[in-house]
Design a protein around this motif. Structure first.
Motif, PDB file in Angstrom:
ATOM      1  N   ALA B  84      29.415  21.712  90.622  1.00 39.18           N
ATOM      2  CA  ALA B  84      30.777  21.703  90.093  1.00 39.18           C
ATOM      3  C   ALA B  84      31.013  23.004  89.334  1.00 39.18           C
ATOM      4  CB  ALA B  84      30.992  20.517  89.148  1.00 39.18           C
ATOM      5  N   VAL B  85      32.243  23.187  88.875  1.00 39.90           N
ATOM      6  CA  VAL B  85      32.550  24.268  87.941  1.00 39.90           C
ATOM      7  C   VAL B  85      32.497  23.685  86.534  1.00 39.90           C
ATOM      8  CG1 VAL B  85      34.228  25.990  87.204  1.00 39.90           C
ATOM      9  CG2 VAL B  85      33.995  25.443  89.636  1.00 39.90           C
ATOM     10  N   TYR B  86      31.728  24.323  85.666  1.00 39.08           N
ATOM     11  CA  TYR B  86      31.536  23.848  84.305  1.00 39.08           C
ATOM     12  C   TYR B  86      32.288  24.765  83.344  1.00 39.08           C
ATOM     13  CZ  TYR B  86      28.085  20.563  85.965  1.00 39.08           C
ATOM     14  OH  TYR B  86      27.479  19.516  86.612  1.00 39.08           O
ATOM     15  N   TYR B  87      33.106  24.155  82.509  1.00 41.33           N
ATOM     16  CA  TYR B  87      33.945  24.899  81.571  1.00 41.33           C
ATOM     17  C   TYR B  87      33.480  24.653  80.138  1.00 41.33           C
ATOM     18  CZ  TYR B  87      37.268  25.074  85.484  1.00 41.33           C
ATOM     19  OH  TYR B  87      37.870  25.272  86.700  1.00 41.33           O
ATOM     20  N   CYS B  88      33.312  25.742  79.415  1.00 45.27           N
ATOM     21  CA  CYS B  88      33.032  25.706  77.990  1.00 45.27           C
ATOM     22  C   CYS B  88      34.326  26.085  77.273  1.00 45.27           C
ATOM     23  CB  CYS B  88      31.912  26.697  77.677  1.00 45.27           C
ATOM     24  SG  CYS B  88      31.624  27.034  75.939  1.00 45.27           S
ATOM     25  N   ILE B  89      34.761  25.268  76.332  1.00 47.09           N
ATOM     26  CA  ILE B  89      36.065  25.474  75.692  1.00 47.09           C
ATOM     27  C   ILE B  89      35.905  25.369  74.183  1.00 47.09           C
ATOM     28  CG2 ILE B  89      38.411  24.573  75.459  1.00 47.09           C
ATOM     29  CD1 ILE B  89      37.906  23.266  78.251  1.00 47.09           C
ATOM     30  N   VAL B  90      36.512  26.303  73.485  1.00 47.91           N
ATOM     31  CA  VAL B  90      36.605  26.207  72.033  1.00 47.91           C
ATOM     32  C   VAL B  90      37.975  25.638  71.712  1.00 47.91           C
ATOM     33  CG1 VAL B  90      36.785  27.527  69.896  1.00 47.91           C
ATOM     34  CG2 VAL B  90      34.988  28.051  71.552  1.00 47.91           C
ATOM     35  N   ARG B  91      38.003  24.535  71.003  1.00 49.38           N
ATOM     36  CA  ARG B  91      39.243  23.806  70.787  1.00 49.38           C
ATOM     37  C   ARG B  91      39.801  24.106  69.400  1.00 49.38           C
ATOM     38  NH1 ARG B  91      39.908  17.436  72.122  1.00 49.38           N
ATOM     39  NH2 ARG B  91      42.172  17.421  72.365  1.00 49.38           N
ATOM     40  N   PRO B  92      40.971  24.738  69.370  1.00 52.36           N
ATOM     41  CA  PRO B  92      41.554  25.096  68.072  1.00 52.36           C
ATOM     42  C   PRO B  92      42.223  23.907  67.399  1.00 52.36           C
ATOM     43  CG  PRO B  92      43.021  25.754  69.828  1.00 52.36           C
ATOM     44  CD  PRO B  92      41.789  25.175  70.489  1.00 52.36           C
ATOM     45  N   ASN B  93      42.690  24.112  66.181  1.00 52.61           N
ATOM     46  CA  ASN B  93      43.292  23.030  65.410  1.00 52.61           C
ATOM     47  C   ASN B  93      44.543  22.462  66.046  1.00 52.61           C
ATOM     48  OD1 ASN B  93      41.498  22.709  63.381  1.00 52.61           O
ATOM     49  ND2 ASN B  93      42.492  24.156  61.995  1.00 52.61           N
ATOM     50  N   ASN B  94      45.262  23.305  66.821  1.00 55.32           N
ATOM     51  CA  ASN B  94      46.488  22.791  67.425  1.00 55.32           C
ATOM     52  C   ASN B  94      46.208  21.916  68.639  1.00 55.32           C
ATOM     53  OD1 ASN B  94      45.815  24.508  69.475  1.00 55.32           O
ATOM     54  ND2 ASN B  94      47.636  25.785  69.326  1.00 55.32           N
ATOM     55  N   ASN B  95      44.930  21.689  68.903  1.00 55.79           N
ATOM     56  CA  ASN B  95      44.540  20.700  69.906  1.00 55.79           C
ATOM     57  C   ASN B  95      44.642  21.191  71.348  1.00 55.79           C
ATOM     58  OD1 ASN B  95      43.378  18.213  69.862  1.00 55.79           O
ATOM     59  ND2 ASN B  95      45.254  17.090  70.260  1.00 55.79           N
ATOM     60  N   ASP B  96      45.245  22.355  71.567  1.00 51.77           N
ATOM     61  CA  ASP B  96      45.461  22.786  72.939  1.00 51.77           C
ATOM     62  C   ASP B  96      44.171  23.314  73.542  1.00 51.77           C
ATOM     63  OD1 ASP B  96      48.687  24.265  72.166  1.00 51.77           O
ATOM     64  OD2 ASP B  96      48.042  22.187  72.367  1.00 51.77           O
ATOM     65  N   MET B  97      43.798  22.816  74.694  1.00 53.67           N
ATOM     66  CA  MET B  97      42.597  23.274  75.362  1.00 53.67           C
ATOM     67  C   MET B  97      42.980  24.266  76.452  1.00 53.67           C
ATOM     68  SD  MET B  97      39.893  20.240  75.707  1.00 53.67           S
ATOM     69  CE  MET B  97      40.868  19.467  76.986  1.00 53.67           C
ATOM     70  N   ARG B  98      42.421  25.457  76.358  1.00 50.84           N
ATOM     71  CA  ARG B  98      42.684  26.486  77.355  1.00 50.84           C
ATOM     72  C   ARG B  98      41.389  26.788  78.091  1.00 50.84           C
ATOM     73  NH1 ARG B  98      47.741  28.796  76.291  1.00 50.84           N
ATOM     74  NH2 ARG B  98      48.613  27.994  74.324  1.00 50.84           N
ATOM     75  N   PHE B  99      41.478  26.759  79.416  1.00 49.78           N
ATOM     76  CA  PHE B  99      40.300  26.893  80.249  1.00 49.78           C
ATOM     77  C   PHE B  99      40.117  28.333  80.702  1.00 49.78           C
ATOM     78  CE2 PHE B  99      39.055  22.473  81.348  1.00 49.78           C
ATOM     79  CZ  PHE B  99      40.049  21.795  80.672  1.00 49.78           C
ATOM     80  N   GLY B 100      38.866  28.761  80.743  1.00 50.30           N
ATOM     81  CA  GLY B 100      38.526  30.041  81.350  1.00 50.30           C
ATOM     82  C   GLY B 100      38.131  29.816  82.795  1.00 50.30           C
ATOM     83  N   ALA B 101      37.387  30.762  83.336  1.00 46.10           N
ATOM     84  CA  ALA B 101      36.986  30.688  84.743  1.00 46.10           C
ATOM     85  C   ALA B 101      35.803  29.756  84.953  1.00 46.10           C
ATOM     86  CB  ALA B 101      36.654  32.076  85.268  1.00 46.10           C
ATOM     87  N   GLY B 102      35.024  29.500  83.888  1.00 47.07           N
ATOM     88  CA  GLY B 102      33.899  28.586  84.003  1.00 47.07           C
ATOM     89  C   GLY B 102      32.725  29.156  84.770  1.00 47.07           C
ATOM     90  N   THR B 103      31.688  28.320  84.916  1.00 51.79           N
ATOM     91  CA  THR B 103      30.491  28.654  85.689  1.00 51.79           C
ATOM     92  C   THR B 103      30.416  27.716  86.878  1.00 51.79           C
ATOM     93  OG1 THR B 103      29.209  29.428  83.780  1.00 51.79           O
ATOM     94  CG2 THR B 103      27.973  28.709  85.719  1.00 51.79           C
ATOM     95  N   ARG B 104      30.330  28.306  88.059  1.00 54.91           N
ATOM     96  CA  ARG B 104      30.155  27.484  89.259  1.00 54.91           C
ATOM     97  C   ARG B 104      28.668  27.212  89.417  1.00 54.91           C
ATOM     98  NH1 ARG B 104      33.128  25.884  93.326  1.00 54.91           N
ATOM     99  NH2 ARG B 104      34.852  27.201  92.640  1.00 54.91           N
ATOM    100  N   LEU B 105      28.258  25.972  89.172  1.00 55.11           N
ATOM    101  CA  LEU B 105      26.861  25.562  89.322  1.00 55.11           C
ATOM    102  C   LEU B 105      26.661  24.970  90.704  1.00 55.11           C
ATOM    103  CD1 LEU B 105      24.030  24.978  88.072  1.00 55.11           C
ATOM    104  CD2 LEU B 105      24.918  22.711  87.481  1.00 55.11           C
ATOM    105  N   THR B 106      25.672  25.496  91.415  1.00 53.03           N
ATOM    106  CA  THR B 106      25.306  24.950  92.712  1.00 53.03           C
ATOM    107  C   THR B 106      23.898  24.388  92.602  1.00 53.03           C
ATOM    108  OG1 THR B 106      26.679  26.588  93.853  1.00 53.03           O
ATOM    109  CG2 THR B 106      25.019  25.420  95.162  1.00 53.03           C
ATOM    110  N   VAL B 107      23.767  23.103  92.832  1.00 53.72           N
ATOM    111  CA  VAL B 107      22.462  22.456  92.826  1.00 53.72           C
ATOM    112  C   VAL B 107      21.969  22.408  94.269  1.00 53.72           C
ATOM    113  CG1 VAL B 107      21.145  20.400  92.254  1.00 53.72           C
ATOM    114  CG2 VAL B 107      23.087  21.087  90.822  1.00 53.72           C
ATOM    115  N   LYS B 108      20.790  22.952  94.478  1.00 59.11           N
ATOM    116  CA  LYS B 108      20.266  23.075  95.839  1.00 59.11           C
ATOM    117  C   LYS B 108      19.084  22.138  96.058  1.00 59.11           C
ATOM    118  CE  LYS B 108      21.844  27.804  96.392  1.00 59.11           C
ATOM    119  NZ  LYS B 108      21.506  29.195  96.784  1.00 59.11           N
ATOM    120  N   PRO B 109      18.991  21.589  97.269  1.00 58.18           N
ATOM    121  CA  PRO B 109      17.883  20.645  97.546  1.00 58.18           C
ATOM    122  C   PRO B 109      16.537  21.356  97.539  1.00 58.18           C
ATOM    123  CG  PRO B 109      19.403  20.796  99.425  1.00 58.18           C
ATOM    124  CD  PRO B 109      19.917  21.736  98.387  1.00 58.18           C
TER     125      PRO B 109
END
Lengths: 115, 109
Positions: B84-109
């Motif tokens: 999946a794409v994993y997003y790390c977000i810093v949430r400010p006091n106004n509660n609004d969550m803004r997403f960056g590009a994230g990390t695309r994690l690929t789990v391989k067999p």
């Protein structure tokens, strides 16, 4: 199942059509959000409603018109859209503004295609 | 302005731990760090969040450095369904969550 329901899941509309997206939550939350996710791009925050009042409008074109009749429902009215507006539209809800120690829950989104 | 920096992509072998880093050097004292993930074309799914202390739940662990300028999300035993794409977000006091590009994690067999 996150408790946030979006309808329809898929929508195809012409550039002259008017349509509405619906979001509903029964989590007791007071803040609701619309996000747009275009292909291969991050989520973009569009609108925020807190206790039914709009608190954020991120320079969204007027062809997108939100409506929040109560804390459980959020609509996004669409008219005269452009093909570049084709995207996944996501709704989310959370506790009211200022409550940053509680997570937001997202719906599954509406996949919109403008032809 | 997502206030976080993540690597664009990572691979992980199935069954191994996946460690996803995030830098948030401008974080304020009362801002929480949230992690979400998005599996292809679905709505983002909440994983975990924290302020200062390390946190663990049934999905993952969150390790926050003492200066709070970075954190790591740990999936202890990655499966193919964790791709999946994993997003790390810093949430400010106004509660609004803004997403960056994230990390695309690929789990391989």
């Amino acid at each position: 199942e996150t408790g946030v329901t979006q309808t329809p899941r898929h929508l195809v509309m012409g550039m002259t059509n008017k349509k509405s997206l619906k979001c509903e939550q029964h989590l007791g939350h007071n803040a609701m959000y619309w996000y747009k996710q275009s292909a291969k791009k991050p989520l973009e925050l569009m609108f925020v409603y807190n206790f039914k009042e709009q608190t954020e409008n991120n320079s969204v074109p007027s062809r997108f018109s939100p409506e929040c009749p109560n804390s459980s429902h959020l609509f996004l009215h669409l008219h005269t859209l452009q093909p570049e507006d084709s995207a996944l539209y996501l709704c989310a809800s959370s506790q009211g503004q200022g409550n940053t120690n509680t997570e937001a829950f997202f719906g599954q989104g509406t996949r919109l295609t403008v032809v | 302005d997502a206030k976080t920096t993540q690597p664009p992509s990572m691979d992980c072998a199935e069954g191994r731990a996946a460690n996803l880093p995030c830098n948030h050097s401008t974080i304020s004292g009362n801002e929480y760090v949230y992690w979400y993930r998005q599996i292809h074309s679905q709505g983002p799914q909440y994983i975990i969040h924290g302020l200062k202390n390390n946190e663990t739940n049934e999905m993952a662990s969150l390790i926050i450095t003492e200066d709070r300028k970075s954190s790591t999300l740990i999936l202890p035993h990655a499966t193919l369904r964790d791709t999946a794409v994993y997003y790390c977000i810093v949430r400010p006091n106004n509660n609004d969550m803004r997403f960056g590009a994230g990390t695309r994690l690929t789990v391989k067999p």
